[in-house]
Design a protein around this motif. Structure first.
Motif, PDB file in Angstrom:
ATOM      1  N   TYR A   1      -0.795  -1.043  -4.695  1.00 29.53           N
ATOM      2  CA  TYR A   1      -1.875  -0.063  -4.811  1.00 29.53           C
ATOM      3  C   TYR A   1      -1.341   1.300  -4.388  1.00 29.53           C
ATOM      4  O   TYR A   1      -0.746   1.448  -3.313  1.00 29.53           O
ATOM      5  CB  TYR A   1      -3.073  -0.428  -3.912  1.00 29.53           C
ATOM      6  CG  TYR A   1      -4.091   0.691  -3.908  1.00 29.53           C
ATOM      7  CD1 TYR A   1      -4.974   0.839  -4.967  1.00 29.53           C
ATOM      8  CD2 TYR A   1      -4.105   1.640  -2.886  1.00 29.53           C
ATOM      9  CE1 TYR A   1      -5.868   1.906  -5.007  1.00 29.53           C
ATOM     10  CE2 TYR A   1      -4.995   2.705  -2.915  1.00 29.53           C
ATOM     11  CZ  TYR A   1      -5.871   2.831  -3.982  1.00 29.53           C
ATOM     12  OH  TYR A   1      -6.734   3.897  -4.030  1.00 29.53           O
ATOM     13  N   ASP A   2      -1.514   2.291  -5.241  1.00 31.18           N
ATOM     14  CA  ASP A   2      -1.193   3.683  -4.869  1.00 31.18           C
ATOM     15  C   ASP A   2      -2.210   4.572  -5.562  1.00 31.18           C
ATOM     16  O   ASP A   2      -2.451   4.417  -6.765  1.00 31.18           O
ATOM     17  CB  ASP A   2       0.226   4.078  -5.320  1.00 31.18           C
ATOM     18  CG  ASP A   2       0.631   5.448  -4.767  1.00 31.18           C
ATOM     19  OD1 ASP A   2       1.477   5.506  -3.855  1.00 31.18           O
ATOM     20  OD2 ASP A   2       0.073   6.470  -5.231  1.00 31.18           O
ATOM     21  N   PRO A   3      -2.832   5.511  -4.815  1.00 36.83           N
ATOM     22  CA  PRO A   3      -3.896   6.312  -5.435  1.00 36.83           C
ATOM     23  C   PRO A   3      -3.430   7.244  -6.548  1.00 36.83           C
ATOM     24  O   PRO A   3      -4.238   7.678  -7.357  1.00 36.83           O
ATOM     25  CB  PRO A   3      -4.464   7.123  -4.265  1.00 36.83           C
ATOM     26  CG  PRO A   3      -3.429   7.082  -3.202  1.00 36.83           C
ATOM     27  CD  PRO A   3      -2.672   5.805  -3.386  1.00 36.83           C
TER      28      PRO A   3
ATOM     29  N   LEU B   1       3.570   1.345   3.006  1.00 33.69           N
ATOM     30  CA  LEU B   1       4.854   2.022   2.774  1.00 33.69           C
ATOM     31  C   LEU B   1       4.732   3.539   2.643  1.00 33.69           C
ATOM     32  O   LEU B   1       5.706   4.261   2.809  1.00 33.69           O
ATOM     33  CB  LEU B   1       5.541   1.460   1.513  1.00 33.69           C
ATOM     34  CG  LEU B   1       5.959  -0.010   1.585  1.00 33.69           C
ATOM     35  CD1 LEU B   1       6.652  -0.441   0.292  1.00 33.69           C
ATOM     36  CD2 LEU B   1       6.891  -0.270   2.768  1.00 33.69           C
ATOM     37  N   THR B   2       3.534   4.038   2.298  1.00 28.63           N
ATOM     38  CA  THR B   2       3.334   5.491   2.184  1.00 28.63           C
ATOM     39  C   THR B   2       2.174   5.881   3.099  1.00 28.63           C
ATOM     40  O   THR B   2       1.211   5.124   3.226  1.00 28.63           O
ATOM     41  CB  THR B   2       2.992   5.882   0.728  1.00 28.63           C
ATOM     42  OG1 THR B   2       3.905   5.232  -0.146  1.00 28.63           O
ATOM     43  CG2 THR B   2       3.085   7.381   0.504  1.00 28.63           C
TER      44      THR B   2
ATOM     45  N   SER C   1      11.381   4.796  -0.959  1.00 30.13           N
ATOM     46  CA  SER C   1      11.841   3.566  -0.290  1.00 30.13           C
ATOM     47  C   SER C   1      11.077   2.361  -0.804  1.00 30.13           C
ATOM     48  O   SER C   1      11.564   1.224  -0.731  1.00 30.13           O
ATOM     49  CB  SER C   1      11.664   3.695   1.223  1.00 30.13           C
ATOM     50  OG  SER C   1      12.589   4.626   1.715  1.00 30.13           O
ATOM     51  N   ALA C   2       9.860   2.598  -1.327  1.00 26.73           N
ATOM     52  CA  ALA C   2       9.062   1.485  -1.853  1.00 26.73           C
ATOM     53  C   ALA C   2       9.814   0.757  -2.971  1.00 26.73           C
ATOM     54  O   ALA C   2       9.676  -0.464  -3.128  1.00 26.73           O
ATOM     55  CB  ALA C   2       7.724   2.016  -2.376  1.00 26.73           C
TER      56      ALA C   2
ATOM     57  N   LEU D   1       0.848  -1.193   0.000  1.00 31.51           N
ATOM     58  CA  LEU D   1       0.000   0.000   0.000  1.00 31.51           C
ATOM     59  C   LEU D   1       0.889   1.250   0.000  1.00 31.51           C
ATOM     60  O   LEU D   1       1.557   1.553   0.987  1.00 31.51           O
ATOM     61  CB  LEU D   1      -0.936   0.008   1.199  1.00 31.51           C
ATOM     62  CG  LEU D   1      -1.958  -1.139   1.286  1.00 31.51           C
ATOM     63  CD1 LEU D   1      -3.019  -0.830   2.337  1.00 31.51           C
ATOM     64  CD2 LEU D   1      -2.625  -1.431  -0.059  1.00 31.51           C
ATOM     65  N   GLY D   2       0.898   1.912  -1.140  1.00 29.55           N
ATOM     66  CA  GLY D   2       1.680   3.136  -1.289  1.00 29.55           C
ATOM     67  C   GLY D   2       2.984   2.899  -2.010  1.00 29.55           C
ATOM     68  O   GLY D   2       3.744   1.984  -1.660  1.00 29.55           O
ATOM     69  N   PHE D   3       3.222   3.704  -3.038  1.00 25.10           N
ATOM     70  CA  PHE D   3       4.476   3.559  -3.799  1.00 25.10           C
ATOM     71  C   PHE D   3       5.209   4.902  -3.925  1.00 25.10           C
ATOM     72  O   PHE D   3       6.405   4.938  -4.117  1.00 25.10           O
ATOM     73  CB  PHE D   3       4.175   2.977  -5.194  1.00 25.10           C
ATOM     74  CG  PHE D   3       5.374   2.388  -5.864  1.00 25.10           C
ATOM     75  CD1 PHE D   3       5.841   1.116  -5.529  1.00 25.10           C
ATOM     76  CD2 PHE D   3       6.059   3.101  -6.835  1.00 25.10           C
ATOM     77  CE1 PHE D   3       6.976   0.577  -6.141  1.00 25.10           C
ATOM     78  CE2 PHE D   3       7.188   2.577  -7.455  1.00 25.10           C
ATOM     79  CZ  PHE D   3       7.646   1.304  -7.109  1.00 25.10           C
TER      80      PHE D   3
END
Ligand code: NAD
Ligand code: UDX
Length: 473
Positions: A374-376, A423-424, A356-357, A341-343
C-alpha cells in the motif's frame, strides 16, 4: 555595478523532478520571463499539460498551485526543442545523469550522453549570446566538456564563431517532497563560473526572491564538486545513524535517544539523523559513486574507499532489515502474507528511484512471501516496473518465489497478514487504528517499523509483536 543581461526568455531542457518544479518557481517569481520547458519524452510533456492537475507527472506538495497560476501564462511545456532554444537568452540543462550501466566506469561514473546530446542541440539551434546553465548534477569538470562541444559545433564554414556561449554551474539542492519550499526559500544558491556578466545575469533572476547574501559565487569546479559533496555528507549522516541503529539493538541503547543526544550538539545539528531502511532517491547513491569514481581516477584509492563505505552500509542496512523480518517470523516467510506500508523512497513523493522498499520487497519475494503493498501515491505500474527484474537473476538461482499485489487501503493490506512492515514515513502511518488492524491480522501478528513513526505502544496494547529499528525489543 557589474553589467548583466536582462533575461527575457529561458529554455529548460528536461521536464523531470528538477526541471519541472524549478522552472515553475522561476515562472512564479518572474512573470516577465517567458519559460519553455522541453523534453524528448512526449508523454511527460502531455502529462505536464494535462487539464487535471492530479495527472501532473510528479507529485510534489504545492506544485499544482504554482502550475495552475503560471502554466500557459509565462510557463510552457513543449517538445519543440529547436524553437525553444532559438528564442532563449538562457538555457538550463536539467536532464538525467544516471550511473553508467556499461562501458568504462560502469556502476560508478555518470552517463553523460543526455547532457552531451543537449549541448549539441544548444550548439545547433542557439542564436547570439546564450548563457548555458548546468542544473543537472555533474561530475567535476563537465563544464569544460560542454564548452568544448558548444564552441566546436558552432564554427561556421569559414571557421569563425557565429554564436557566443557562457557556461555556468548552478546545482540544485531541492529535496523531493519539499521541492517548492526549498526553491522558494533556499539555504543558498550556488553559481560557479568565470564570466562575470553571465553570473550577474543569473544572480539577477534569483535575486528577485533570494537574499543576495545567500547567492554564493565561486569557480566552476568548486561549484560542481560542492553539489556532490553536499549529497555525500547528507548520505554519510544517514549511513552513520543506520550503523548506530544496529549497535543500539545489540547493546540496549535506543536510537531515538542517541539521536536526541547527539543532535543537541550545535556542532552536529539535529537534522538528517533519522535512522531508517537505508537512503533511497535518485541522487545520493549516484553522486557518492561518482565521487568514488573521481577519486580512483585521480589515484586517491583511500578517499574512494572511504566514500564507498557509505553506500555499502546502505546496502547492508536493507539486507539486515529483510533478514530480521524473516528471522522474527519463525525463519520463514514462504506463503505468508506481509503488508508493506510505503513504497516511495520517502514521504510526499511518488518517486521510487532507488527506494529501499524495492530491495527489501525483492528479498522477501525471494523468500516466497506474498506481499500486499500500500502506498498513497505510487502507482501499480511503477511498482510492477520496479519489482520485475527477474531477468537479472539466473533462473537456476530462483529457489522460491513469492507474489505481490497492490492494496487500495491499509485495511485491505492488513487483512489476514502476518506482519505490517512500515517502509516509508507517510504521515498517515503515524496514527493507525491498531485495534482494527489487529483484529484483521493473523495471529501471532507483527509490526516492523523501520522508520520509528508508528504509535507502537497502541499496537502492542492490541496484541501485536513489535520490532522497532534501533531498539532492543
Ligand atoms: P528526471 O529523469 O526526472 O528528468 C530528466 C528529464 O530529461 C527526462 O524527462 C528526460 O526525458 C529528459 N531528457 C533527457 N535528455 C533530453 C534531451 N536531449 N532533450 C530533452 N529532454 C531530455 O531527472 P531529475 O530527477 O529531474 O534529475 C535531473 C538532474 O538533476 C540529475 O542530474 C539529478 O542528479 C539532478 N538533481 C535531481 C534532484 C532530485 O531531487 N530529483 C535534486 C537535485 C539535483
Ligand atoms: C537529496 C538532497 O537532500 C537534496 O539536497 C538534493 O538536491 C537531492 O538529493 P532527496 O533525495 O529528494 O534529496 O531526499 P532526502 O530528503 O535527502 O532523502 C533521501 C533519502 O534519505 C530518503 O530515502 C530518506 O528517507 C532518507 N533519509 C533522510 C533518512 O533515512 N534519514 C534522514 O534523516 C533523512
Amino acid at each position: 555595478m557589474t553589467e548583466f543581461k536582462k533575461i527575457k526568455n529561458i529554455c529548460c531542457i528536461g521536464a523531470g523532478y528538477v526541471g519541472g518544479p524549478t522552472m515553475a518557481v522561476i515562472a512564479k517569481k518572474c512573470p516577465d520571463i517567458l519559460i519553455n520547458v522541453v523534453d524528448i519524452n512526449e508523454n511527460r510533456i502531455n502529462a505536464w499539460n494535462s487539464a487535471d492537475l492530479a495527472e501532473l507527472p510528479i507529485f510534489e506538495p504545492g506544485l499544482d498551485e504554482v502550475i495552475k497560476k503560471c502554466r500557459n501564462r509565462n510557463l510552457f511545456f513543449t517538445t519543440e526543442v529547436k524553437k525553444s532554444i532559438e528564442s532563449a537568452d538562457m538555457v538550463f540543462l536539467s536532464v538525467n545523469t544516471p550511473i553508467k550501466s556499461k562501458g568504462i566506469g560502469a556502476g560508478f561514473a555518470s552517463d553523460l550522453k543526455w547532457v552531451e546530446a543537449s549541448a549539441r542541440q544548444i550548439a545547433k539551434f542557439a542564436k547570439g549570446h546564450t548563457i548555458v546553465v548546468e542544473k543537472s548534477t555533474l561530475p567535476v569538470r563537465t563544464a569544460s566538456t560542454i564548452k568544448e562541444i558548444l564552441i566546436n559545433s558552432c564554427l561556421d564554414k569559414d571557421n569563425t564563431f557565429d554564436k557566443k556561449f557562457s557556461v555556468l554551474s548552478n546545482p540544485e539542492f531541492l529535496a523531493e517532497g519539499t521541492a517548492i519550499d526549498d526553491l522558494e526559500n533556499p539555504d543558498r544558491v550556488l553559481i560557479g563560473g568565470i564570466d562575470k556578466f553571465a553570473i550577474e545575469s543569473l544572480k539577477n533572476i534569483y535575486g528577485r526572491w533570494v537574499d543576495r547574501e545567500k547567492i554564493i559565487t565561486m569557480n566552476l569546479w568548486s561549484s560542481e564538486l560542492s553539489k556532490l559533496i553536499a549529497n555525500a555528507f547528507l548520505a554519510q549522516r544517514i549511513s552513520s545513524m543506520n550503523a548506530v541503529a544496529a549497535l543500539c539493538e545489540s547493546t540496549g541503547a535506543n536510537i531515538n535517544e542517541v539521536e536526541k543526544a547527539i543532535g543537541a550538539d550545535s556542532r552536529i545539528g539535529n537534522k538528517f539523523l533519522k535512522a531508517g531502511p537505508g537512503f533511497g532517491g535518485s541522487c545520493f547513491k549516484k553522486d557518492i559513486l561518482n565521487i568514488v569514481y573521481l577519486s580512483n581516477f585521480y589515484g586517491l584509492k583511500e578517499v574512494a574507499d572511504y566514500w564507498n563505505q557509505v553506500v555499502l552500509i546502505n546496502n547492508w542496512t536493507r539486507h539486515r532489515i529483510s533478514k530480521i523480518i524473516v528471522n522474527k517470523l519463525f525463519g520463514t516467510v514462504s506463503g505468508k502474507k506481509l503488508s508493506i506500508l510505503g513504497f516511495s523512497f520517502k514521504a510526499n513523493t511518488n518517486d521510487t528511484r532507488e527506494s529501499s522498499a524495492i530491495q527489501i520487497c525483492n528479498n522477501l519475494l525471494e523468500e516466497g512471501a506474498e506481499l500486499v503493498i500500500y502506498d498513497p501515491k505510487v502507482s501499480y505500474r511503477k511498482i510492477e516496473e520496479d519489482l520485475i527484474q527477474k531477468e537479472k537473476i539466473p533462473i537456476n538461482q530462483i529457489v522460491s518465489e513469492g507474489s505481490w499485489s497492490k492494496a487500495n487501503t491499509i485495511e485491505e493490506a492488513a487483512e489476514n497478514s502476518d506482519a505490517i512492515i512500515v517502509l516509508t514515513e507517510w504521515d498517515m502511518f503515524k496514527n493507525l487504528d491498531w485495534e482494527k488492524l489487529s483484529s484483521l491480522m493473523r495471529k501471532p501478528s507483527w509490526l516492523f517499523d523501520t522508520r520509528n513513526i508508528t504509535d507502537h505502544k497502541k499496537a502492542s496494547e492490541n496484541g501485536i509483536n513489535i520490532w522497532l529499528l534501533g531498539s532492543s525489543n
